[in-house]
Scaffold this motif. Structure first.
Motif, PDB file in Angstrom:
ATOM      1  N   GLU A   1       5.425  24.260   0.522  1.00 40.19           N
ATOM      2  CA  GLU A   1       4.694  23.963   1.748  1.00 40.19           C
ATOM      3  C   GLU A   1       4.515  22.454   1.932  1.00 40.19           C
ATOM      4  OE1 GLU A   1       3.662  25.883   4.116  1.00 40.19           O
ATOM      5  OE2 GLU A   1       3.936  27.886   3.256  1.00 40.19           O
ATOM      6  N   THR A   2       4.846  21.981   3.140  1.00 43.31           N
ATOM      7  CA  THR A   2       4.571  20.588   3.490  1.00 43.31           C
ATOM      8  C   THR A   2       3.269  20.459   4.265  1.00 43.31           C
ATOM      9  OG1 THR A   2       5.896  20.794   5.513  1.00 43.31           O
ATOM     10  CG2 THR A   2       7.009  19.938   3.540  1.00 43.31           C
ATOM     11  N   HIS A   3       2.818  21.551   4.898  1.00 43.11           N
ATOM     12  CA  HIS A   3       1.559  21.516   5.659  1.00 43.11           C
ATOM     13  C   HIS A   3       1.083  22.953   5.895  1.00 43.11           C
ATOM     14  CE1 HIS A   3       5.091  21.237   8.321  1.00 43.11           C
ATOM     15  NE2 HIS A   3       4.445  21.995   9.183  1.00 43.11           N
ATOM     16  N   TYR A   4       0.105  23.358   5.101  1.00 47.96           N
ATOM     17  CA  TYR A   4      -0.453  24.703   5.234  1.00 47.96           C
ATOM     18  C   TYR A   4      -1.938  24.578   5.556  1.00 47.96           C
ATOM     19  CZ  TYR A   4      -1.922  29.475   4.208  1.00 47.96           C
ATOM     20  OH  TYR A   4      -2.445  30.733   4.319  1.00 47.96           O
ATOM     21  N   ASP A   5      -2.368  25.201   6.659  1.00 52.68           N
ATOM     22  CA  ASP A   5      -3.760  25.047   7.083  1.00 52.68           C
ATOM     23  C   ASP A   5      -4.311  26.304   7.744  1.00 52.68           C
ATOM     24  OD1 ASP A   5      -2.343  25.040   9.435  1.00 52.68           O
ATOM     25  OD2 ASP A   5      -3.084  23.102  10.158  1.00 52.68           O
ATOM     26  N   ARG A   6      -3.811  27.473   7.357  1.00 52.31           N
ATOM     27  CA  ARG A   6      -4.208  28.699   8.043  1.00 52.31           C
ATOM     28  C   ARG A   6      -5.686  29.018   7.863  1.00 52.31           C
ATOM     29  NH1 ARG A   6      -0.056  33.369   7.233  1.00 52.31           N
ATOM     30  NH2 ARG A   6       1.181  31.706   8.169  1.00 52.31           N
ATOM     31  N   THR A   7      -6.279  28.669   6.717  1.00 55.92           N
ATOM     32  CA  THR A   7      -7.680  29.034   6.471  1.00 55.92           C
ATOM     33  C   THR A   7      -8.574  27.841   6.149  1.00 55.92           C
ATOM     34  OG1 THR A   7      -7.146  29.471   4.146  1.00 55.92           O
ATOM     35  CG2 THR A   7      -7.089  31.357   5.660  1.00 55.92           C
ATOM     36  N   GLY A   8      -8.082  26.633   6.315  1.00 54.81           N
ATOM     37  CA  GLY A   8      -8.891  25.472   5.983  1.00 54.81           C
ATOM     38  C   GLY A   8      -8.137  24.186   6.227  1.00 54.81           C
ATOM     39  N   PRO A   9      -8.603  23.075   5.671  1.00 60.31           N
ATOM     40  CA  PRO A   9      -7.926  21.787   5.845  1.00 60.31           C
ATOM     41  C   PRO A   9      -6.470  21.849   5.377  1.00 60.31           C
ATOM     42  CG  PRO A   9     -10.077  21.500   4.828  1.00 60.31           C
ATOM     43  CD  PRO A   9      -9.804  22.967   4.838  1.00 60.31           C
ATOM     44  N   GLU A  10      -5.635  21.039   5.991  1.00 64.41           N
ATOM     45  CA  GLU A  10      -4.208  21.043   5.661  1.00 64.41           C
ATOM     46  C   GLU A  10      -3.972  20.605   4.218  1.00 64.41           C
ATOM     47  OE1 GLU A  10      -1.128  19.758   8.604  1.00 64.41           O
ATOM     48  OE2 GLU A  10      -0.842  18.146   7.143  1.00 64.41           O
ATOM     49  N   VAL A  11      -3.163  21.382   3.513  1.00 64.52           N
ATOM     50  CA  VAL A  11      -2.789  21.051   2.141  1.00 64.52           C
ATOM     51  C   VAL A  11      -1.278  21.209   2.012  1.00 64.52           C
ATOM     52  CG1 VAL A  11      -4.983  21.684   1.089  1.00 64.52           C
ATOM     53  CG2 VAL A  11      -3.225  23.426   1.391  1.00 64.52           C
ATOM     54  N   SER A  12      -0.737  20.659   0.945  1.00 63.04           N
ATOM     55  CA  SER A  12       0.702  20.746   0.716  1.00 63.04           C
ATOM     56  C   SER A  12       0.972  20.943  -0.761  1.00 63.04           C
ATOM     57  CB  SER A  12       1.414  19.492   1.216  1.00 63.04           C
ATOM     58  OG  SER A  12       0.984  18.356   0.479  1.00 63.04           O
ATOM     59  N   GLN A  13       2.225  21.278  -1.053  1.00 59.67           N
ATOM     60  CA  GLN A  13       2.692  21.352  -2.429  1.00 59.67           C
ATOM     61  C   GLN A  13       3.426  20.052  -2.760  1.00 59.67           C
ATOM     62  OE1 GLN A  13       4.205  25.694  -1.782  1.00 59.67           O
ATOM     63  NE2 GLN A  13       3.689  25.550  -3.946  1.00 59.67           N
ATOM     64  N   PRO A  14       3.839  19.855  -4.014  1.00 58.61           N
ATOM     65  CA  PRO A  14       4.449  18.573  -4.393  1.00 58.61           C
ATOM     66  C   PRO A  14       5.565  18.143  -3.446  1.00 58.61           C
ATOM     67  CG  PRO A  14       3.990  19.849  -6.351  1.00 58.61           C
ATOM     68  CD  PRO A  14       3.686  20.750  -5.182  1.00 58.61           C
ATOM     69  N   HIS A  15       5.398  16.960  -2.875  1.00 61.63           N
ATOM     70  CA  HIS A  15       6.332  16.483  -1.859  1.00 61.63           C
ATOM     71  C   HIS A  15       7.735  16.236  -2.395  1.00 61.63           C
ATOM     72  CE1 HIS A  15       3.150  15.007   1.281  1.00 61.63           C
ATOM     73  NE2 HIS A  15       3.236  16.324   1.186  1.00 61.63           N
ATOM     74  N   GLU A  16       7.846  15.961  -3.681  1.00 61.99           N
ATOM     75  CA  GLU A  16       9.180  15.717  -4.239  1.00 61.99           C
ATOM     76  C   GLU A  16      10.134  16.845  -3.886  1.00 61.99           C
ATOM     77  OE1 GLU A  16      11.540  15.289  -8.532  1.00 61.99           O
ATOM     78  OE2 GLU A  16       9.345  15.453  -8.504  1.00 61.99           O
ATOM     79  N   PHE A  17       9.684  18.077  -4.040  1.00 60.06           N
ATOM     80  CA  PHE A  17      10.559  19.223  -3.780  1.00 60.06           C
ATOM     81  C   PHE A  17      10.403  19.765  -2.365  1.00 60.06           C
ATOM     82  CE2 PHE A  17       9.716  19.362  -8.434  1.00 60.06           C
ATOM     83  CZ  PHE A  17      10.983  18.976  -8.840  1.00 60.06           C
TER      84      PHE A  17
END
Length: 287
Positions: A60-76
């Protein structure tokens, strides 16, 4: 078996593509009328829609379905996104945050093969470039040699995304994608170098910050983010939370069906999580 073949072009400027979603404009704006089941959400004027790559789940680069936007490690996460955009023929891609603000060219031609949409209205497709394998709007025989020309196959073979299968995908195509994903894992390609999804000791996640730093199956990551946002960071209630998430899944090696991820996820020592089955051995129902 056959799939609907749609000619068109890929469009990324002004959008936030990631490793498994991208914008597509069909040559015929009425292309989606030929698909059964869940309707494809699209522009009435141009047919433009958001594609989800079948069988592929990138970090995930931008997940915010239930709260503030979060992401997984950007390298991958970004490696998968950049590989997909390069496969589609884009270069000199410029971003502001996750949004594409410039690219060369502005659009690229391509084709997709699809059986329909997911429950969010995204067209689920195998994605190709170059000469289409048939006439626009025709039914194309999707076999393994043709699958090997797609972006879906490319991402999994390079270890840039997780295989995540749904019931509509033909069994022979799933077998091929399982083979290349397993090979990528064995060779520690891409994200498999750091993957902790089935780690014997589990992924330790005391905080949201710790969670976003892990290379973890995105479907499990999303469930954990939702749990943290809606319940709390303690994993004590995670099994009950997963039981209510309605992830119906077939476990291929044992030929059993589970109604959630709960039986497939372990909580260890109260602060670590692991899946007990490799993701390519699972077939999910859309829902």
């Amino acid at each position: 078996m056959t799939m609907l073949l749609v000619h068109g072009s890929f469009k990324i400027i002004g959008s936030e593509p990631d490793g498994d979603t991208v914008r597509f404009v069909p040559l015929d704006p009425k292309a989606w009328d030929r698909l059964p089941g869940c309707p494809v959400k699209h522009s009435a004027a141009t047919g433009e829609t958001r594609l989800r790559l079948d069988a592929v789940d990138a970090l995930e680069t931008h997940y915010d379905r239930t709260g503030p936007e979060v992401s997984q490690p950007h390298e991958f996460a970004h490696a998968a996104r950049d590989a997909l955009l390069a496969f589609l023929g884009f270069s000199h891609v410029q971003h502001e945050g996750e949004k594409v603000v410039a690219a060369t060219p502005a659009t690229t031609p391509g084709w997709i093969a699809t059986l329909g949409a997911d429950n969010l209205g995204r067209c689920v497709a195998l994605v190709g470039v170059g000469a289409p394998p048939g006439a626009d709007g025709s039914q194309v025989q999707m076999d393994v040699p043709l699958l090997r020309t797609t972006a879906n196959h490319d991402l999994l073979s390079r270890g840039l995304a997780y295989p995540t299968f749904y019931k509509k995908l033909f069994a022979d195509l799933r077998t091929e994608l399982t083979t290349v994903a397993h090979r990528a894992r064995t060779e520690k390609k891409g994200l498999w170098r750091d993957d902790v999804t089935t780690s014997a000791t589990g992924a330790v996640i005391p905080t949201m910050e710790a969670l976003t730093g892990l290379v973890l199956l995105p479907k499990l990551f999303r469930r954990l983010v939702d749990h943290f946002n809606l319940v709390g960071t303690s994993l004590t209630c995670l099994p009950a939370f997963l039981a209510g998430a309605q992830d119906e899944v077939e476990v291929i090696p044992t030929d059993r069906t589970e109604l959630s991820l709960k039986p497939l996820v372990q909580v260890l020592d109260g602060n670590a999580v692991r899946m007990t089955v490799e993701v390519e051995d699972l077939v999910f129902s859309e829902g």
